[in-house]
Design an enzyme around this catalytic site. Structure first.
Site, mmCIF file in Angstrom:
data_model
loop_
_atom_site.group_PDB
_atom_site.id
_atom_site.type_symbol
_atom_site.label_atom_id
_atom_site.label_comp_id
_atom_site.label_asym_id
_atom_site.label_seq_id
_atom_site.Cartn_x
_atom_site.Cartn_y
_atom_site.Cartn_z
ATOM 1 N N GLU A 161 -12.120 4.506 3.290
ATOM 2 C CA GLU A 161 -12.040 4.136 1.869
ATOM 3 C C GLU A 161 -13.346 3.547 1.323
ATOM 4 O O GLU A 161 -13.368 2.464 0.722
ATOM 5 C CB GLU A 161 -10.869 3.163 1.641
ATOM 6 C CG GLU A 161 -9.544 3.761 1.996
ATOM 7 C CD GLU A 161 -8.387 3.148 1.240
ATOM 8 O OE1 GLU A 161 -8.557 2.098 0.606
ATOM 9 O OE2 GLU A 161 -7.291 3.730 1.283
ATOM 10 N N GLU A 347 -3.486 7.826 5.761
ATOM 11 C CA GLU A 347 -2.585 6.760 5.297
ATOM 12 C C GLU A 347 -1.673 7.271 4.195
ATOM 13 O O GLU A 347 -2.148 7.941 3.282
ATOM 14 C CB GLU A 347 -3.366 5.549 4.753
ATOM 15 C CG GLU A 347 -4.122 4.781 5.794
ATOM 16 C CD GLU A 347 -4.871 3.607 5.190
ATOM 17 O OE1 GLU A 347 -4.426 3.065 4.159
ATOM 18 O OE2 GLU A 347 -5.932 3.252 5.750
HETATM 19 C C1 BGP Z 1 -5.639 0.882 2.034
HETATM 20 C C2 BGP Z 1 -6.300 0.374 3.314
HETATM 21 C C3 BGP Z 1 -5.363 -0.159 4.353
HETATM 22 C C4 BGP Z 1 -4.124 -0.858 3.779
HETATM 23 C C5 BGP Z 1 -3.532 -0.066 2.618
HETATM 24 C C6 BGP Z 1 -2.383 -0.802 1.973
HETATM 25 O O1 BGP Z 1 -6.529 0.619 1.006
HETATM 26 O O2 BGP Z 1 -7.054 1.430 3.916
HETATM 27 O O3 BGP Z 1 -6.140 -1.056 5.146
HETATM 28 O O4 BGP Z 1 -4.443 -2.166 3.407
HETATM 29 O O5 BGP Z 1 -4.507 0.193 1.625
HETATM 30 O O6 BGP Z 1 -2.886 -1.663 0.982
HETATM 31 P P1 BGP Z 1 -2.349 -3.154 0.880
HETATM 32 O O7 BGP Z 1 -2.464 -3.720 2.269
HETATM 33 O O8 BGP Z 1 -3.229 -3.829 -0.106
HETATM 34 O O9 BGP Z 1 -0.917 -3.045 0.418
#
Ligand code: BGP
Length: 447
Positions: A161, A347
């Site tokens: 990201e 993800e």
């Molecule tokens: C993405 C990241 C993850 C995880 C996910 C969920 O941006 O790659 O690390 O954090 O988001 O987001 P959050 O944890 O803010 O709900």
């Protein structure tokens, strides 16, 4: 009939080192920017998290019970180079070697992220990614990892990201914490660093399939009004396309570049940077998808020409994220059309307040519905001829959310941590979605 998933489809799930491992200063690990940051009030910090550093054998055997074909995890730069560069920490290499051994025992393919938001604090002190020296440090770290673990790891992502790191730095710049030029420079330096790593991988380890892992989403204008469409186009060009265009096509798109020029924030590009970037050809597009985003034109006089809004035609999660499974299919179509690469989803998942019952159960029908709907749309996309070759749910197991600590849970496995960092037994419990996903994998996604 719906298309079938490829027989060797990589069904799995994800974690990241800083959100899952804990043991933030154990066995020689150096401090990352996450370890020195102050978490939002009342939420867990990253010192213990799910204590994956000590629980990974149990957790990986649970992944094996679910039948995972692959597991996406990140390697903590500060376990390998505690200060970002210089001396290698052998204990760090040994830890990840045992993770690989445990995965092999469960016939689970490792999918490794080299960098997932955990820049060594020592490098941040020297200006972080805005300092070109960080390029060399990242390349040295990546070479050490690629050489040490070859040929055990085939699938690598360079940076998780980068576009969200860019967005975070942009927010910091709008608060005066750094200049817009430094944001563009840090972003450019990450492109160069990732390109050098991909070139090295292809020259020295031909078995490796390496690529970026941006968070990419289809963008909707709030209305068919031209000003909303123009604003959505600028937003899409900077939030999404900038990252695929530079990393995969080798050039900055003109809309993003013009925006940099408007803000007098063009990055300094060294003589051979663009040649390096153009010479690095990702084998795969790895990307993260949670939901599409809806944009309207900003009010006249606003700093940026676009404004993100919730989509009035969609429902939202309890954390306010739009719910758009069909948008996942649209995103897949758009990405394949523009970049023409096979894709691995790194993800996709639903963050929610999960409740552990007195008899040790977690009923999460909302997560099952979210995943089922998104897997269905992915299957339709594959039926349209789009080469998706793997899917990793965020997250394999409960871990610390970037901003909401343990209150926002994503896992198939519940971790008893209370809601802050100082309570709970760290005991693992299977949620209802554990057996559901096990069944999806067993039937290779078929109904
Ligand atoms: C993405 C990241 C993850 C995880 C996910 C969920 O941006 O790659 O690390 O954090 O988001 O987001 P959050 O944890 O803010 O709900």
């Amino acid at each position: 009939a719906l298309a079938d998933f490829p027989k060797d489809f990589l069904w799995g799930a994800s974690t990241s080192a800083y959100q899952y491992e804990g043991a933030y200063n154990t066995d020689g690990k150096g401090l990352s920017v996450q370890d020195v940051a102050t978490p939002p009030a009342g939420t867990a910090d990253f010192k213990i998290t799910s204590d994956g550093y000590h629980h990974y054998p149990e957790d990986i055997s649970l992944y094996g019970e679910m039948g995972f074909k692959s597991y996406r995890f990140s390697i903590a730069w500060t376990r390998i180079y505690p200060n970002g560069a210089g001396e290698v920490n052998q204990a760090g290499l040994d830890y990840y070697q045992d993770v690989l051994d445990q995965l092999k025992a469960q016939h689970i393919e490792p999918v490794a992220t080299l960098f997932h938001f955990d820049l060594p604090a020592a490098l941040q002190k020297q200006g972080g990614w805005a300092n070109r020296a960080t390029i060399d440090a990242f390349v040295q770290y990546a070479k050490t990892v690629l050489n040490h673990f070859s040929p055990q790891i085939t699938y690598y992502q360079t940076i998780n990201e980068q576009n969200m790191l860019f967005a975070g730095m942009l927010a910091a710049a709008l608060k005066g914490k750094m200049t817009l030029q430094e944001v563009a420079q840090a972003n450019h330096n990450m492109f160069v660093a990732a390109a050098k790593v991909m070139i090295y991988a292809h020259e020295h380890h031909p078995e490796i399939k390496i690529g970026p892992a941006p968070n990419l989403v289809a963008v909707y204008p709030l209305t068919p009004r031209p000003e909303d469409a123009l604003a959505a186009n600028v937003y899409d060009s900077v939030r999404n396309l900038l990252f695929g265009d530079v990393t995969i096509l080798g050039h900055y798109n003109h809309v993003a570049w013009h925006l940099f020029e408007q803000f007098h924030a063009t990055p300094e590009i060294a003589a051979d940077d663009m040649a390096t970037i153009a010479a690095a050809h990702p084998d795969l597009l790895y990307f993260n998808y949670y939901n599409t985003e809806t944009i309207r034109a900003a009010e006249p006089g606003s700093t940026l020409p676009f404004k993100k809004v919730i989509n009035p035609f969609l429902d939202q999660t309890e954390f306010g994220w739009d719910l758009d499974p069909a948008g996942f299919r649209l995103t897949l179509r758009q990405l394949y059309d523009r970049y023409n690469l096979p894709m691995i989803i790194t993800e996709n998942g639903l963050g929610a307040h999960d409740t552990l019952t007195a008899d040790g159960k977690v009923h999460d029908p909302y997560r099952i519905k979210y995943l089922n709907d998104h897997i269905y749309q992915m299957r339709l996309a594959i039926g349209e001829g789009i080469p998706v070759i793997g899917y990793h749910v965020w997250s394999a197991i409960d871990l610390v959310s970037t901003h909401e600590g343990f209150t926002k849970r994503y896992g198939f496995i519940y971790v008893d941590r209370g809601e802050t960092n100082d309570s709970g037994t760290l005991k693992r419990y299977k949620k209802d979605s554990f057996d559901w996903y096990k069944d999806v994998i067993a039937h290779n996604g078929d109904d």
